[in-house]
Design an enzyme around this catalytic site. Structure first.
Site, PDB file in Angstrom:
ATOM      1  N   HIS A   1      48.711  53.253  71.453  1.00 51.23           N
ATOM      2  CA  HIS A   1      47.973  54.513  71.319  1.00 51.23           C
ATOM      3  C   HIS A   1      48.333  55.232  70.014  1.00 51.23           C
ATOM      4  O   HIS A   1      49.355  54.958  69.369  1.00 51.23           O
ATOM      5  CB  HIS A   1      48.300  55.435  72.497  1.00 51.23           C
ATOM      6  CG  HIS A   1      49.771  55.772  72.582  1.00 51.23           C
ATOM      7  ND1 HIS A   1      50.357  56.746  71.804  1.00 51.23           N
ATOM      8  CD2 HIS A   1      50.763  55.240  73.328  1.00 51.23           C
ATOM      9  CE1 HIS A   1      51.642  56.816  72.076  1.00 51.23           C
ATOM     10  NE2 HIS A   1      51.925  55.902  72.998  1.00 51.23           N
TER      11      HIS A   1
ATOM     12  N   GLU B   1      53.376  52.878  79.952  1.00 51.73           N
ATOM     13  CA  GLU B   1      54.656  52.763  79.262  1.00 51.73           C
ATOM     14  C   GLU B   1      55.787  52.585  80.284  1.00 51.73           C
ATOM     15  O   GLU B   1      55.631  52.912  81.471  1.00 51.73           O
ATOM     16  CB  GLU B   1      54.908  54.017  78.417  1.00 51.73           C
ATOM     17  CG  GLU B   1      56.234  54.041  77.644  1.00 51.73           C
ATOM     18  CD  GLU B   1      56.387  52.891  76.662  1.00 51.73           C
ATOM     19  OE1 GLU B   1      56.481  51.733  77.121  1.00 51.73           O
ATOM     20  OE2 GLU B   1      56.456  53.156  75.448  1.00 51.73           O
TER      21      GLU B   1
END
Length: 224
Positions: free
Chosen positions: A11, A85
């Site tokens: 990202h 994550e």
């Protein structure tokens, strides 16, 4: 069958990235630079590849990054929480110095490459396995000419690459890629065991500004 190519795309930047705070699974949005990084990298991806499927972590920073690409290539975004994550538990939202002040022994072990105890945190092995499983499942429904893009996070990418290459979870040969950069893997031949092959890492736009984290170059007007 499986996808011939997998791109693991990190990202864009967030305020926590900019201030050196450990994010983990706390849901932090892209900052203005991160939004620009996502648009710029998405254009480069769309120009270089022909994505067949775009899968994203359900955290907002990954969703926004993935959305920039999905809109450009006309694909529906698929969300999968398995590509989130790594969770760092109580350490999330803190700087390295703050962690060291509160958990000096655990921080020292982490800095040495160990697996310190963190309440609510995930092990490297658990993250590697969920990433390997998720990428494998999404790739399995595609063909040799297809490209799967998985929009995820820094630590998750480094662990996924190791798992897809058949390396142990304690292998630390690479770090996470830069914001809005990606890893490229190609499916290996069955005669060689079918393992994935890493063909590129920390790939990104070629038309970015001189300092990627500074954001777009600004035109300065001479005073009238």
């Amino acid at each position: 069958m499986t996808a011939g190519r997998v791109l693991l795309w990190r990202h864009g930047r967030t305020a926590h990235n900019a201030s050196g705070r450990l994010q983990g699974q706390v849901d932090i949005p892209l900052d203005d630079v991160g939004l620009w990084q996502a648009r710029t990298a998405a254009a480069a991806l769309a120009a270089r590849y022909r994505p067949t499927r775009v899968v994203s972590s359900d955290l907002s920073r990954a969703r926004a990054t993935a959305g920039a690409l999905a809109a450009q290539v006309g694909l529906e975004l698929v969300l999968d929480p398995r590509v989130r994550e790594r969770s760092f538990g109580d350490w999330e939202g803190m700087t390295s110095d703050e962690i060291a002040a509160r958990w000096p022994d655990e921080h020292a072990a982490w800095a040495r490459g160990g697996e310190p105890h963190r309440p609510g945190g995930e092990s490297r092995a658990d993250v590697a396995e969920r990433m390997r499983e998720a990428v494998g499942e999404h790739a399995a429904g595609l063909g040799a000419g297809d490209t799967l893009v998985v929009v995820t996070h820094g630590a998750a990418i480094s662990l996924a690459v190791g798992a897809l290459l058949g390396l142990p979870s304690d292998w630390r040969g690479i770090t996470g890629p830069s914001n809005a950069h990606w890893a490229e893997l190609h499916a290996g031949r069955l005669s060689h065991g079918g393992a994935w092959r890493l063909t590129g890492y920390n790939l990104g736009p070629t038309d970015a500004s001189a300092d990627w984290n500074a954001g777009p170059d600004q035109q300065v007007r001479d005073p009238d």
